[in-house]
Design an enzyme around this catalytic site. Structure first.
Site, PDB file in Angstrom:
ATOM      1  N   GLU A   1    -121.030  -2.343  16.630  1.00 36.44           N
ATOM      2  CA  GLU A   1    -119.899  -2.179  17.547  1.00 36.44           C
ATOM      3  C   GLU A   1    -120.161  -3.109  18.722  1.00 36.44           C
ATOM      4  OE1 GLU A   1    -117.435   1.275  19.964  1.00 36.44           O
ATOM      5  OE2 GLU A   1    -119.624   1.346  19.903  1.00 36.44           O
TER       6      GLU A   1
ATOM      7  N   ASP B   1    -123.666   1.955  17.234  1.00 39.54           N
ATOM      8  CA  ASP B   1    -122.779   2.271  18.350  1.00 39.54           C
ATOM      9  C   ASP B   1    -123.188   1.484  19.596  1.00 39.54           C
ATOM     10  OD1 ASP B   1    -120.742   4.194  19.617  1.00 39.54           O
ATOM     11  OD2 ASP B   1    -122.509   4.502  20.877  1.00 39.54           O
TER      12      ASP B   1
END
Length: 523
Positions: free
Chosen positions: A256, A206
């Site tokens: 990401e 993330d």
């Protein structure tokens, strides 16, 4: 060879994103859980996916949908237990489905033991060195230490009782970690090993470009190079260390990474760093032939120098669902543009989403599907008193937030008992059990497309060659004579010469390809 049988399975895989809280409710309490996922593994196997990516299932106060992690080695009790997660990993693998977990390295929950210890220890303590604590500016320290903008709307610094401030690029419940501290690096590498030892095949990272911060915490000035906290060069040493851990287990990473600079983006995909990264330019691209072609070309070009496969994503737990987005006047995606009451033509959006499914599944590389995408779910309107997403509140109530794409899935015509987010009254028509036996349904289209993608030559990793086509039409060839044609123009067009029609996203019109329709051909 099927993607899941290869050591390089990730280069061609179809990966299904599971947002556990909304996927399937095994105990009837209104919250999705691991028991629900385990019960639906046969459905996922029939759908034909190669791996499941789970958004955070760890212990969390859920201030930001689980991306505020209090303990990486504990499953949140709302979802189940660590033993259940271990069973799920084994059961899925027995069906040919690998497991990818989400790691959130930029920040922790303010309820994590590290941060609670830092608050208790006070200024100048070793515990606070794991985060970014600083005295404030101004005559009495009443001003935040710098002017960094938030990744959500709102402030990036919060003051604690002893007068110091701590950094949080997201919500105050998500204090940023200090990645210059060796203990932070050791802990995350240990967490990776913890999950790899339990059979996890990969990790999604993330906010992968945000970890490293300017040590001086200098004010943000637009155009500053390097940026004080995005895409700093120090990151690459972190991911080289992570890659060594992953390689020891044969595991893979997907980052990401939201970056406009293709050369900087590609650095994360060098052979000793991340295996893949999400392709957000394609996800955010409007339904326009020229712009989609440019996005595809740019994506393949930026991956080519490092030999990494591209990834293709149409939606996820953060963005407006595909059938809704494609049914609007602005078919692109921008967080800043989300507003209540945007007019939507769902019939048009669904037709385009079906075509986009065949487009994305035919492109070279791997593809990610978000739960409910295979059912054609639209974005849901959430009553104001039920919205939970902090993006809504931090925008002053202007942004509807992300809850509309996180509503629990309709498995049958009967809604969940007291779901944590309300299911729209008309969602029975999207129910999986109602679509399963309907050849024209979205679910049937995805099942057929994924079966062909797994069993027919030409799909997955490889090359792409553009074919001549009328204006507004995308046509490209893959290996073994595979051809994909998508009509984004205003009128039906003839199909190119072909030996067989493998699949169409919608009915043809007198042998012509209608607008907003795609086909797979064998040339």
């Amino acid at each position: 060879m099927a993607a899941h049988e290869s050591d390089d399975w990730w280069r061609s895989a179809a990966i299904y994103q599971v947002y556990v809280r909304s996927f399937a409710d095994g105990d009837g309490d209104g919250t999705g859980d691991l028991a629900g996922v385990r019960a639906k593994l046969p459905y996922l196997a029939e759908l034909g996916v190669d791996a499941l990516w789970f958004t955070p299932w760890y212990l969390s106060p859920l201030a930001d949908g689980g991306y505020d992690v209090a303990d990486y080695r504990t499953i949140d009790p709302a979802f189940g237990t660590l033993a259940e997660a271990e069973k799920l990993i084994v059961e899925a693998r027995a069906l040919g489905i690998r497991t990818i977990v989400d790691i959130v390295p930029n920040h922790l929950s303010d309820q994590h033991p590290w941060f609670r210890a830092a608050l208790a220890a006070g200024p100048g303590s070793p515990e606070r060195e794991l985060f970014h604590f600083r005295p404030g500016r101004g005559a009495h320290g009443e001003l935040p230490p710098n002017t960094w903008p938030s990744q959500f709307a709102g402030d990036t610094w919060t003051r604690v009782e002893d007068g110091e401030w701590y950094l949080h690029l997201f919500t105050p419940q998500q204090p940023d970690l200090n990645w210059a501290h060796p203990a932070v690096r050791r802990e995350h590498e240990d967490v990776l090993r913890f999950w790899f030892e339990r059979g996890v095949a990969g990790v999604r990272i993330d906010s992968a470009a945000l970890l490293a911060k300017d040590p001086a915490l200098a004010d943000f000035v637009e155009g500053t190079d390097p940026h004080p906290y995005i895409d700093r060069d120090e990151l690459h040493d972190i991911y080289r260390s992570w890659r060594a851990v992953a390689d020891a287990y044969g595991a893979v990473f997907v980052g990401e990474v939201w970056l406009p600079d293709s050369e900087r983006f590609a650095r994360y995909l060098r052979p000793d760093e991340l295996h893949t990264a999400f392709n957000f330019t394609f996800l955010a691209c409007p339904w326009d032939a020229a712009r989609l072609r440019a996005s595809i070309d740019d994506t393949l070009a930026e991956h080519a120098p490092v030999g990494a496969p591209a990834t293709w994503v149409l939606c996820n737990h953060d963005v407006t669902r595909t059938v809704t987005r494609y049914g609007r006047a602005d078919t692109g995606f921008d967080f800043a543009a989300k507003r209540f009451g945007t007019p939507t033509d769902l019939a048009l959006g669904t037709r385009r989403a079906r075509a986009a499914a065949l487009l994305s599944l035919a492109l070279p590389g791997s593809v990610y599907l978000y739960q409910g995408e295979e059912l054609g779910l639209p974005e849901a309107d959430i009553p104001l008193d039920r919205i939970e997403d902090p993006m809504h509140f931090r925008s002053g109530g202007v942004d509807p937030g992300r809850d509309g794409c996180r509503v629990p899935l309709p498995w049958t015509g009967k809604p969940w008992a007291t779901p944590w987010l309300p299911q729209p009254a008309d969602w029975a028509r999207y129910a999986a059990d109602r679509q399963g036996g309907v050849p024209s349904s979205m679910l049937a289209l995805y099942r057929r497309a994924l079966l062909l993608r797994r069993t027919q030559p030409g799909f997955g990793d490889g090359t792409l060659t553009w074919l001549e086509a009328p204006e507004g039409v995308l046509a490209f060839a893959r290996e073994a004579g595979l051809c994909c044609v998508v009509n984004l123009g205003d009128a039906p067009v003839p199909l190119p010469a072909h030996r067989s029609l493998l699949l169409a996203s919608g009915p043809l019109a007198d042998g012509l390809l209608p607008k907003d329709t795609a086909v797979w051909l064998r040339a």
